[in-house]
Design a protein around this motif. Structure first.
Motif, PDB file in Angstrom:
ATOM      1  N   ARG B   6       0.820  -1.193   0.000  1.00  0.00           N
ATOM      2  CA  ARG B   6       0.000   0.000   0.000  1.00  0.00           C
ATOM      3  C   ARG B   6       0.864   1.257   0.000  1.00  0.00           C
ATOM      4  O   ARG B   6       0.588   2.204  -0.715  1.00  0.00           O
ATOM      5  CB  ARG B   6      -0.891   0.009   1.242  1.00  0.00           C
ATOM      6  CG  ARG B   6      -1.816   1.219   1.220  1.00  0.00           C
ATOM      7  CD  ARG B   6      -2.558   1.432   2.505  1.00  0.00           C
ATOM      8  NE  ARG B   6      -2.676   2.854   2.739  1.00  0.00           N
ATOM      9  CZ  ARG B   6      -3.226   3.399   3.792  1.00  0.00           C
ATOM     10  NH1 ARG B   6      -3.724   2.628   4.728  1.00  0.00           N
ATOM     11  NH2 ARG B   6      -3.292   4.700   3.928  1.00  0.00           N
ATOM     12  N   SER B   7       1.875   1.261   0.792  1.00  0.00           N
ATOM     13  CA  SER B   7       2.717   2.443   0.872  1.00  0.00           C
ATOM     14  C   SER B   7       3.298   2.804  -0.493  1.00  0.00           C
ATOM     15  O   SER B   7       3.325   3.950  -0.878  1.00  0.00           O
ATOM     16  CB  SER B   7       3.868   2.206   1.858  1.00  0.00           C
ATOM     17  OG  SER B   7       3.340   2.005   3.142  1.00  0.00           O
ATOM     18  N   GLN B   8       3.793   1.806  -1.191  1.00  0.00           N
ATOM     19  CA  GLN B   8       4.383   2.091  -2.500  1.00  0.00           C
ATOM     20  C   GLN B   8       3.373   2.752  -3.434  1.00  0.00           C
ATOM     21  O   GLN B   8       3.670   3.744  -4.088  1.00  0.00           O
ATOM     22  CB  GLN B   8       4.913   0.800  -3.134  1.00  0.00           C
ATOM     23  CG  GLN B   8       6.164   0.294  -2.440  1.00  0.00           C
ATOM     24  CD  GLN B   8       6.593  -1.048  -2.966  1.00  0.00           C
ATOM     25  OE1 GLN B   8       5.859  -1.694  -3.705  1.00  0.00           O
ATOM     26  NE2 GLN B   8       7.793  -1.477  -2.577  1.00  0.00           N
ATOM     27  N   GLY B  13       1.304   7.454  -5.955  1.00  0.00           N
ATOM     28  CA  GLY B  13       0.128   8.269  -6.234  1.00  0.00           C
ATOM     29  C   GLY B  13       0.266   9.674  -5.685  1.00  0.00           C
ATOM     30  O   GLY B  13      -0.094  10.655  -6.348  1.00  0.00           O
ATOM     31  N   ASN B  14       0.784   9.756  -4.479  1.00  0.00           N
ATOM     32  CA  ASN B  14       0.925  11.065  -3.841  1.00  0.00           C
ATOM     33  C   ASN B  14       1.911  11.945  -4.603  1.00  0.00           C
ATOM     34  O   ASN B  14       1.674  13.146  -4.780  1.00  0.00           O
ATOM     35  CB  ASN B  14       1.395  10.885  -2.394  1.00  0.00           C
ATOM     36  CG  ASN B  14       1.008  12.064  -1.532  1.00  0.00           C
ATOM     37  OD1 ASN B  14      -0.024  12.707  -1.780  1.00  0.00           O
ATOM     38  ND2 ASN B  14       1.828  12.370  -0.537  1.00  0.00           N
ATOM     39  N   PRO B  43      -8.516   8.460  -3.728  1.00  0.00           N
ATOM     40  CA  PRO B  43      -8.000   9.313  -4.812  1.00  0.00           C
ATOM     41  C   PRO B  43      -6.496   9.152  -5.012  1.00  0.00           C
ATOM     42  O   PRO B  43      -6.017   9.107  -6.139  1.00  0.00           O
ATOM     43  CB  PRO B  43      -8.344  10.734  -4.335  1.00  0.00           C
ATOM     44  CG  PRO B  43      -9.494  10.569  -3.428  1.00  0.00           C
ATOM     45  CD  PRO B  43      -9.324   9.224  -2.774  1.00  0.00           C
ATOM     46  N   ILE B  44      -5.757   9.033  -3.902  1.00  0.00           N
ATOM     47  CA  ILE B  44      -4.294   8.929  -4.034  1.00  0.00           C
ATOM     48  C   ILE B  44      -3.896   7.540  -4.523  1.00  0.00           C
ATOM     49  O   ILE B  44      -3.145   7.401  -5.492  1.00  0.00           O
ATOM     50  CB  ILE B  44      -3.610   9.287  -2.693  1.00  0.00           C
ATOM     51  CG1 ILE B  44      -3.767  10.788  -2.422  1.00  0.00           C
ATOM     52  CG2 ILE B  44      -2.138   8.877  -2.709  1.00  0.00           C
ATOM     53  CD1 ILE B  44      -3.269  11.247  -1.077  1.00  0.00           C
ATOM     54  N   GLU B  45      -4.408   6.502  -3.840  1.00  0.00           N
ATOM     55  CA  GLU B  45      -3.979   5.138  -4.193  1.00  0.00           C
ATOM     56  C   GLU B  45      -4.566   4.667  -5.525  1.00  0.00           C
ATOM     57  O   GLU B  45      -3.845   4.176  -6.389  1.00  0.00           O
ATOM     58  CB  GLU B  45      -4.414   4.151  -3.101  1.00  0.00           C
ATOM     59  CG  GLU B  45      -3.555   4.184  -1.869  1.00  0.00           C
ATOM     60  CD  GLU B  45      -3.908   3.058  -0.930  1.00  0.00           C
ATOM     61  OE1 GLU B  45      -3.348   3.026   0.182  1.00  0.00           O
ATOM     62  OE2 GLU B  45      -4.770   2.205  -1.273  1.00  0.00           O
ATOM     63  N   GLY B  49      -2.356   6.612  -7.941  1.00  0.00           N
ATOM     64  CA  GLY B  49      -1.368   5.535  -7.814  1.00  0.00           C
ATOM     65  C   GLY B  49      -1.580   4.413  -8.809  1.00  0.00           C
ATOM     66  O   GLY B  49      -0.612   3.878  -9.371  1.00  0.00           O
ATOM     67  N   ASP B  50      -2.818   4.019  -9.016  1.00  0.00           N
ATOM     68  CA  ASP B  50      -3.112   2.919  -9.947  1.00  0.00           C
ATOM     69  C   ASP B  50      -3.304   3.429 -11.376  1.00  0.00           C
ATOM     70  O   ASP B  50      -2.537   3.120 -12.263  1.00  0.00           O
ATOM     71  CB  ASP B  50      -4.409   2.205  -9.523  1.00  0.00           C
ATOM     72  CG  ASP B  50      -4.154   0.970  -8.688  1.00  0.00           C
ATOM     73  OD1 ASP B  50      -3.017   0.468  -8.685  1.00  0.00           O
ATOM     74  OD2 ASP B  50      -5.101   0.502  -8.021  1.00  0.00           O
TER      75      ASP B  50
END
Lengths: 155, 155, 155, 155, 155, 155
Positions: B6-8, B13-14, B43-45, B49-50
């Motif tokens: 998740r962090s990655q 994404g961030n 929104p970020i992940e 991010g995806d």
């Protein structure tokens, strides 16, 4: 001089429209012109002849934008038209898939799904996609009700 | 391992979100996270991010698509966000003008007008546009009613 | 000859637009032209000069249609513009009230309410309506938060 | 580890999706996956695996919300999908009728009508509703034009 | 007898509306009635008196549906009204967060974001949320342009 | 007394609805009433009996407004219904063409096109329009795929 000016714009627009929408666009043009010629005059002169002929964006990018607006706005007929247009101006399936997934983010998954159905139809039309055989699931639709439903669908 | 994965995605994404939306995006992030962290997590992940990190389309093209969807769909707040995003990824004023004019064709002139107001605000914000001085037309708005109107506007 | 032809259409469109939208329309025109002239060229030439100048429907009816589309489609800025346009072409408050109530049926009450706020602003602007004094209800909004909210509203 | 993590989310999402959308959902999944697997990966992983699996609202309430959004937003295909979903999670016809009538208030009668047609199709599909016999009204549609119309409908 | 019948429906609707929308709803009612009484008669009699008073769904669920329609449909004013309504009928912040996240899936992230802003304003209004202090970022908006922008926003 | 009052409104609404929508409207009424009577009670009592019977606008103008909202809002089924309604209250083809062209300006060309298809179907239905023969273009659709597509269209 008006006639000449109009003709040039009309011819330019008509050529671009033909290249973009192909045969299906011609069929639509004949239908609408038969109902009333002005219904095609403005799409050809203003949309294709004026705006889409402007040099500031290339045709492929313009079709990508139009397709985004059609899928995001739920105008399903135009999804098919401008999938053709996007492919006719050099767009690829890969880019279409990216567009669909991005639309899920900004307009929601239902718009992505509806857009996918429209795009798939164009790929089938061109012989570039063959849908999987339906599962042997006879319970889903009882008897031959589909006909009555189809008949009702546009009342 | 979930946390790391998740962090990655979150970090990727961030970073992309920061580059895209800039300072105003950070302000929004702080507000929404203060209300509830999950409102920013997806929104970020997922979005940044995806999806927006997928390689199939470049960031500038993606912002152009998003901006088309925002203007065509009438989500005015996002017009400003993604005008910033489009400019931050190398988009130009000329391309924005073409997008606006094309949107008039496919979503109608009112959407073009509304989009123009949003885009202009970003150009003002960056010191790249100075609106013309208002005409000396004192009759348009009687007295100081604007305040009561503004107060009413969000009831 | 292009220039002349264009001028005639532009002049016709500009005159009709001026009569329809009044001073606020001029203010908008100056702003958009300052950003990029083509953003006003098409609204004036195509929308007002071509389409709205067609003889098949009178101007009052056309403004009624536009206002219906603006309220039904949720384009709030245009509600004000075309309320002015409708009144400037002879429309009445009574007809506006009927339009609003009919929109409740076909687009839902929220659109009727939003349209009413826009229409009321134009009536205030013209000194034709004075809103009732607010009730002495100081609990509704704590302190002076409204400013921070307003500032946030367009991020 | 990524693969495992993804699998868990995918399996959870796929199970919930299957329970919600039933056989018709499987047919859609097979079609979209055949076109491009990522078109189903996000609906399954993000929509069903992440969001709809969150414990804060029960599945029946979530389907009610989705159905409201589908009917209110005019995404007709999803009306059928999520009518199935709502019924599969314990929703009742009575609640659907209430939803439809409330949508008339907030999105207008046309959306209520369109939603009713979609809901009725699902009730027919399940053998829970039999439409009344059509009136003997042969004048309504002349000859066999319906075929040409159907063919035209998706150009 | 008409008058009596109407009164009962009006009284029932008005009571439910008052309980749902609270003081802000009263302010709106006074404004709209001052413009034309029929603009409030139908919302009170039909929306609240007829439909929302039907026993088939509880008031909290009805407000959840309305809020979904308002956020999904982008009618921002109603987001605030029916956030109040949802809370006034026993809804919780947790449920609102779930609704917002689900709306991201079905109507796209921009609608979730816009809905969040509206909901946050109601929580601020009730003293239940304090936005974080803005970062010391003076470069974002040059000088006092915000005023001219605000003034322009509703032309 | 309630019953009598309701009956009068119902009868008035039903008569106006019948005159407006004609036979196809009766078919719809029978279907919806068979599913649940209240689904027709409000359209008849409130929409037709209350609102559309108000004297402030004539029926032809009201149908023009409704048609504008249906085409602009993309509710295709209602395009056909209210094209019938507009013609049944004295509207002309010429006015419909003007409406369509004006909608291109305010809601975009795709809405104009979709509206034209719906209007054409009503003219065909009445024997007032005969579409041009399709061009001999057998390459457009390979084999008999149209059936599988039609079957898929509403999953």
């Amino acid at each position: 001089m008006v006639a000449t000016v109009r003709s040039q714009k009309f011819i330019r627009g008509n050529n671009l429209r033909r290249k973009t929408l192909g045969e299906a666009g011609e069929e639509r043009r004949r239908l609408l012109e038969a109902f009333h010629p002005d219904l095609m005059r403005y799409p050809i002169e203003f949309a294709f002849g004026d705006v889409l002929s402007r040099p500031g964006l290339d045709h492929k990018t313009r079709e990508l934008i139009t397709l985004a607006l059609a899928i995001g706005g739920g105008v399903e007929r135009e999804v098919k038209s401008h999938t053709r247009g996007f492919l006719n101006h050099g767009g690829t399936k890969k880019e279409l898939v990216e567009l669909l997934i991005q639309i899920a983010v900004y307009s929601g998954f239902p718009r992505m799904i509806a857009g996918t159905y429209g795009i798939i139809e164009v790929f089938e039309e061109r012989g570039l996609f063959k849908p999987p055989k339906p599962l042997p699931a006879p319970k889903l639709k009882p008897k031959s009700k589909s006909k009555s439903k189809a008949g009702r669908a546009h009342k």
